[in-house]
Design an enzyme around this catalytic site. Structure first.
Site, PDB file in Angstrom:
ATOM      1  N   GLU A 292       0.836  -1.205   0.000  1.00  0.00           N
ATOM      2  CA  GLU A 292       0.000   0.000   0.000  1.00  0.00           C
ATOM      3  C   GLU A 292       0.869   1.252   0.000  1.00  0.00           C
ATOM      4  OE1 GLU A 292      -3.464   0.042   2.653  1.00  0.00           O
ATOM      5  OE2 GLU A 292      -2.697   1.937   3.421  1.00  0.00           O
TER       6      GLU A 292
ATOM      7  N   PHE B 218       0.753   5.811  -0.346  1.00  0.00           N
ATOM      8  CA  PHE B 218      -0.111   6.994  -0.365  1.00  0.00           C
ATOM      9  C   PHE B 218       0.454   7.994  -1.358  1.00  0.00           C
ATOM     10  CE2 PHE B 218       2.952   7.626   3.101  1.00  0.00           C
ATOM     11  CZ  PHE B 218       3.432   8.903   2.848  1.00  0.00           C
TER      12      PHE B 218
ATOM     13  N   PRO C 207       2.295  11.003  -2.386  1.00  0.00           N
ATOM     14  CA  PRO C 207       3.184  11.941  -1.688  1.00  0.00           C
ATOM     15  C   PRO C 207       3.149  13.321  -2.343  1.00  0.00           C
ATOM     16  CG  PRO C 207       4.432  10.584  -3.205  1.00  0.00           C
ATOM     17  CD  PRO C 207       2.982  10.225  -3.412  1.00  0.00           C
TER      18      PRO C 207
ATOM     19  N   LYS D 188     -21.383  -5.411   3.681  1.00  0.00           N
ATOM     20  CA  LYS D 188     -20.553  -4.878   2.588  1.00  0.00           C
ATOM     21  C   LYS D 188     -20.214  -5.978   1.588  1.00  0.00           C
ATOM     22  CE  LYS D 188     -17.446  -2.853   5.562  1.00  0.00           C
ATOM     23  NZ  LYS D 188     -16.368  -1.949   6.023  1.00  0.00           N
TER      24      LYS D 188
HETATM   25  P1  FAD Z   1     -18.226   1.437   7.069  1.00  0.00           P
HETATM   26  O1  FAD Z   1     -18.103  -0.007   6.886  1.00  0.00           O
HETATM   27  O2  FAD Z   1     -19.243   2.160   6.267  1.00  0.00           O
HETATM   28  O3  FAD Z   1     -18.501   1.695   8.620  1.00  0.00           O
HETATM   29  C1  FAD Z   1     -18.447   2.997   9.166  1.00  0.00           C
HETATM   30  C2  FAD Z   1     -19.189   3.028  10.504  1.00  0.00           C
HETATM   31  O4  FAD Z   1     -20.582   2.887  10.251  1.00  0.00           O
HETATM   32  C3  FAD Z   1     -18.795   1.864  11.413  1.00  0.00           C
HETATM   33  O5  FAD Z   1     -18.827   2.310  12.740  1.00  0.00           O
HETATM   34  C4  FAD Z   1     -19.902   0.853  11.164  1.00  0.00           C
HETATM   35  O6  FAD Z   1     -20.094   0.005  12.268  1.00  0.00           O
HETATM   36  C5  FAD Z   1     -21.098   1.747  10.901  1.00  0.00           C
HETATM   37  N1  FAD Z   1     -22.072   1.114   9.987  1.00  0.00           N
HETATM   38  C6  FAD Z   1     -21.812   0.439   8.850  1.00  0.00           C
HETATM   39  N2  FAD Z   1     -22.949  -0.013   8.292  1.00  0.00           N
HETATM   40  C7  FAD Z   1     -23.953   0.385   9.094  1.00  0.00           C
HETATM   41  C8  FAD Z   1     -25.375   0.234   9.074  1.00  0.00           C
HETATM   42  N3  FAD Z   1     -25.977  -0.459   8.103  1.00  0.00           N
HETATM   43  N4  FAD Z   1     -26.109   0.797  10.072  1.00  0.00           N
HETATM   44  C9  FAD Z   1     -25.516   1.487  11.078  1.00  0.00           C
HETATM   45  N5  FAD Z   1     -24.165   1.657  11.149  1.00  0.00           N
HETATM   46  C10 FAD Z   1     -23.406   1.131  10.182  1.00  0.00           C
HETATM   47  N6  FAD Z   1      -9.483   6.076   5.186  1.00  0.00           N
HETATM   48  C11 FAD Z   1      -9.224   7.013   4.238  1.00  0.00           C
HETATM   49  O7  FAD Z   1      -9.630   8.168   4.376  1.00  0.00           O
HETATM   50  N7  FAD Z   1      -8.505   6.695   3.108  1.00  0.00           N
HETATM   51  C12 FAD Z   1      -8.046   5.445   2.879  1.00  0.00           C
HETATM   52  O8  FAD Z   1      -7.405   5.190   1.851  1.00  0.00           O
HETATM   53  C13 FAD Z   1      -8.293   4.426   3.865  1.00  0.00           C
HETATM   54  N8  FAD Z   1      -7.850   3.172   3.695  1.00  0.00           N
HETATM   55  C14 FAD Z   1      -8.152   2.207   4.623  1.00  0.00           C
HETATM   56  C15 FAD Z   1      -7.729   0.900   4.408  1.00  0.00           C
HETATM   57  C16 FAD Z   1      -8.005  -0.105   5.323  1.00  0.00           C
HETATM   58  C17 FAD Z   1      -7.554  -1.508   5.058  1.00  0.00           C
HETATM   59  C18 FAD Z   1      -8.724   0.225   6.512  1.00  0.00           C
HETATM   60  C19 FAD Z   1      -9.024  -0.844   7.529  1.00  0.00           C
HETATM   61  C20 FAD Z   1      -9.155   1.522   6.742  1.00  0.00           C
HETATM   62  C21 FAD Z   1      -8.884   2.529   5.810  1.00  0.00           C
HETATM   63  N9  FAD Z   1      -9.314   3.850   5.995  1.00  0.00           N
HETATM   64  C22 FAD Z   1      -9.038   4.803   5.027  1.00  0.00           C
HETATM   65  C23 FAD Z   1     -10.036   4.247   7.226  1.00  0.00           C
HETATM   66  C24 FAD Z   1     -11.570   4.156   7.087  1.00  0.00           C
HETATM   67  O9  FAD Z   1     -12.027   5.069   6.125  1.00  0.00           O
HETATM   68  C25 FAD Z   1     -12.182   4.460   8.456  1.00  0.00           C
HETATM   69  O10 FAD Z   1     -11.864   3.443   9.366  1.00  0.00           O
HETATM   70  C26 FAD Z   1     -13.669   4.781   8.481  1.00  0.00           C
HETATM   71  O11 FAD Z   1     -13.980   5.338   9.749  1.00  0.00           O
HETATM   72  C27 FAD Z   1     -14.583   3.571   8.268  1.00  0.00           C
HETATM   73  O12 FAD Z   1     -14.591   3.157   6.973  1.00  0.00           O
HETATM   74  P2  FAD Z   1     -15.349   1.799   6.522  1.00  0.00           P
HETATM   75  O13 FAD Z   1     -15.213   1.694   5.073  1.00  0.00           O
HETATM   76  O14 FAD Z   1     -14.937   0.679   7.354  1.00  0.00           O
HETATM   77  O15 FAD Z   1     -16.854   2.226   6.884  1.00  0.00           O
END
Ligand code: FAD
Length: 272
Positions: free
Chosen positions: A18, A20, A22, A170
């Site tokens: 992975e 980012f 720069p 998802k």
């Molecule tokens: P979701 O799966 O949508 O979940 C977000 C929140 O909503 C969670 O608390 C979940 O429990 C809740 N939720 C989900 N579905 C529902 C539902 N149906 N009803 C009620 N609540 C619900 N961030 C960046 O900005 N850029 C990146 O490139 C990036 N890369 C990442 C790569 C990895 C491998 C990981 C693990 C994280 C990354 N992140 C990145 C961080 C990520 O964007 C955050 O952790 C964010 O807060 C959650 O994203 P998610 O896609 O898991 O969200």
């Protein structure tokens, strides 16, 4: 990629890197050029949710295009819902498509630093699940779609069962693999994988590995993501693959190569 699924079924070990975007790209391109010789299955580029969406679409898709068309690598572009209208998402997907990208890591993203709570952008998406659905609707099977998993909980949701339900939503919406948040507690990760399997998640689960290059930033990151660090975690890394049916490792390289290479050498995963 298709290969990820095949490798998984055939229990072939593989890894991905992975990066980012720069400020200046040339150093990273030189590094990517060297690291491609280690033969990662794919490389991915994170979505920096801090900037303006238009500019991010361009900088991220440019890097994806360079990795894909310039270096001939399989690429995966991260895409978040933060600050993105459906039109912005369309622009990003179309540029990724034209740049040769075949995989999207669909994320909700974090709230911008100035906001305490995450809010959907008008004409945007609420959850990663909705973005997954949209990409499938619009592009059919062109993109493989990955999503994020949280073996140690998410800052907004600490109930593991609820989080696994959200993860499953998802995948049911059309994603085909999971990359986890970084962790150093291998036992907890393996238990979490078992729990996901019990709840009917059958897709590949890929552990996200953050090599430690700098103590201060390691501690900062671990605090921010609420990650537990057991004392013996390094030695446990080698056993993780056999125990959990884990065949692919995902390295958060932070755009540097040395520590990733040390780990790959120890695991004897790079052909010399
Ligand atoms: P979701 O799966 O949508 O979940 C977000 C929140 O909503 C969670 O608390 C979940 O429990 C809740 N939720 C989900 N579905 C529902 C539902 N149906 N009803 C009620 N609540 C619900 N961030 C960046 O900005 N850029 C990146 O490139 C990036 N890369 C990442 C790569 C990895 C491998 C990981 C693990 C994280 C990354 N992140 C990145 C961080 C990520 O964007 C955050 O952790 C964010 O807060 C959650 O994203 P998610 O896609 O898991 O969200």
């Amino acid at each position: 990629s298709q290969v990820l699924q095949e490798n998984w079924q055939n229990e072939v070990a593989s890894f991905s890197f992975e990066y980012f975007v720069p400020k200046t790209q040339q150093n990273l391109y030189d590094r990517m050029d060297r690291m491609k010789e280690w033969q990662p299955l794919f490389v991915d580029v994170t979505w920096n949710a801090g900037g303006a969406s238009r500019q991010m679409v361009t900088s991220t898709t440019d890097m994806i295009t360079k990795a894909s068309k310039g270096f001939g690598l399989e690429t995966c572009m991260h895409l978040t819902c933060t600050g993105m209208s459906q039109e912005d998402v369309d622009a990003a997907l179309s540029k990724a498509f034209n740049g040769g990208c075949r995989c999207i890591l669909a994320l909700r993203g974090d709230a911008p630093v100035e906001n305490e709570k995450w809010e959907a952008t008008s004409n945007g998406f609420m959850y990663a699940r909705d973005l997954v659905k949209y990409i499938r609707q619009k592009y059919g099977d062109h993109f493989e779609i990955g999503v994020a998993g949280y073996p140690e909980g998410h800052p907004e949701q600490h109930d593991q069962d609820v989080l696994i339900e959200h993860l499953k939503e998802k995948l049911d919406a059309g994603a085909s693999f999971v990359i986890t948040q970084m962790f150093y507690d291998v036992d907890n990760f393996l238990q979490w994988v078992d729990k996901c399997r019990e709840k009917g998640i059958t897709q590949p689960i890929i552990p996200g590995i953050m090599p430690i290059t700098n103590y201060a930033s390691f501690i900062r990151r671990v605090k921010w993501c609420e990650i537990n660090v057991p004392p013996e975690f390094m030695s446990a890394l080698e056993t993780i693959m056999e125990k959990g049916h884990i065949y692919h490792l995902h390295f958060y390289t932070m755009n540097v190569e040395k520590s990733t290479r040390v780990i790959l050498d120890k695991l004897e995963l790079v052909r010399k």
